[in-house]
Write a protein that holds these residues in place. Structure first.
Motif, PDB file in Angstrom:
ATOM      1  N   LYS A 178      40.219 -50.616  -8.407  1.00 37.06           N
ATOM      2  CA  LYS A 178      40.890 -51.690  -7.648  1.00 37.06           C
ATOM      3  C   LYS A 178      40.998 -51.245  -6.234  1.00 37.06           C
ATOM      4  O   LYS A 178      40.761 -51.962  -5.413  1.00 37.06           O
ATOM      5  CB  LYS A 178      42.136 -51.857  -8.200  1.00 37.06           C
ATOM      6  CG  LYS A 178      43.281 -52.859  -7.358  1.00 37.06           C
ATOM      7  CD  LYS A 178      44.475 -53.089  -8.088  1.00 37.06           C
ATOM      8  CE  LYS A 178      45.325 -54.146  -7.112  1.00 37.06           C
ATOM      9  NZ  LYS A 178      46.629 -54.300  -7.588  1.00 37.06           N
TER      10      LYS A 178
ATOM     11  N   LYS B 152      37.515 -51.668  -4.766  1.00 30.43           N
ATOM     12  CA  LYS B 152      37.186 -52.893  -4.544  1.00 30.43           C
ATOM     13  C   LYS B 152      37.763 -53.522  -3.305  1.00 30.43           C
ATOM     14  O   LYS B 152      37.298 -54.164  -2.364  1.00 30.43           O
ATOM     15  CB  LYS B 152      37.471 -53.552  -5.773  1.00 30.43           C
ATOM     16  CG  LYS B 152      36.470 -53.583  -6.900  1.00 30.43           C
ATOM     17  CD  LYS B 152      36.518 -54.621  -7.879  1.00 30.43           C
ATOM     18  CE  LYS B 152      35.332 -54.360  -8.912  1.00 30.43           C
ATOM     19  NZ  LYS B 152      34.047 -54.686  -8.371  1.00 30.43           N
ATOM     20  N   GLU B 153      39.059 -53.002  -2.967  1.00 29.65           N
ATOM     21  CA  GLU B 153      39.887 -53.499  -1.669  1.00 29.65           C
ATOM     22  C   GLU B 153      39.219 -53.095  -0.644  1.00 29.65           C
ATOM     23  O   GLU B 153      39.133 -53.666   0.257  1.00 29.65           O
ATOM     24  CB  GLU B 153      41.254 -53.121  -1.878  1.00 29.65           C
ATOM     25  CG  GLU B 153      41.971 -53.936  -2.999  1.00 29.65           C
ATOM     26  CD  GLU B 153      43.540 -53.422  -3.315  1.00 29.65           C
ATOM     27  OE1 GLU B 153      44.006 -52.481  -2.595  1.00 29.65           O
ATOM     28  OE2 GLU B 153      44.117 -54.087  -4.042  1.00 29.65           O
TER      29      GLU B 153
END
Length: 97
Positions: A9, A12-13
C-alpha cells in the motif's frame, strides 16, 4: 522476501504521488485513428517509465494517470473482454429504440 500488505500500500501510494507530481503540460496526446476532431473520444499520453495519462477530448482538465503495471492490466483485461458491455438500450444494444 515478499512485501507485506502495508508495504505494498505504501509503495503504491508513493508511485501514485510521483506520477501525479509529473508535469505533463507538454505531452503529446493520442487518440484512436478515424475519430473526428469534434467527436468525444479518449486520449492517452505516454509518460516516463511506461506510465500513461488518459483524458476525455472534451475535458482536458480531468486527467487520470496509470503506472505501467496498471495500464498493462487494463489493456490485457480489455483484450480479454473483461470490460465488454452487455447489450442495453443505453449503449446501443439490440433493444435500442
Amino acid at each position: 522476501m515478499a512485501e507485506t500488505a502495508a508495504e505494498i500500500k505504501a509503495r503504491k501510494e508513493r508511485e501514485r504521488d510521483e506520477l501525479y507530481a509529473l508535469d505533463i503540460s507538454d505531452v503529446e496526446w493520442h487518440c484512436a485513428p478515424g475519430t473526428e476532431e469534434h467527436e468525444e473520444r479518449v486520449e492517452i499520453a505516454y509518460l516516463p517509465d511506461g506510465a500513461v495519462a488518459m483524458r476525455s477530448s472534451l475535458d482536458h482538465g480531468t486527467v487520470l494517470r496509470y503506472t505501467e503495471a496498471e495500464w498493462r492490466a487494463f489493456v490485457l483485461g480489455a483484450r480479454d473482454g473483461e470490460f465488454d458491455l452487455e447489450p442495453t438500450e443505453r449503449n446501443g444494444g439490440l433493444d435500442a429504440q
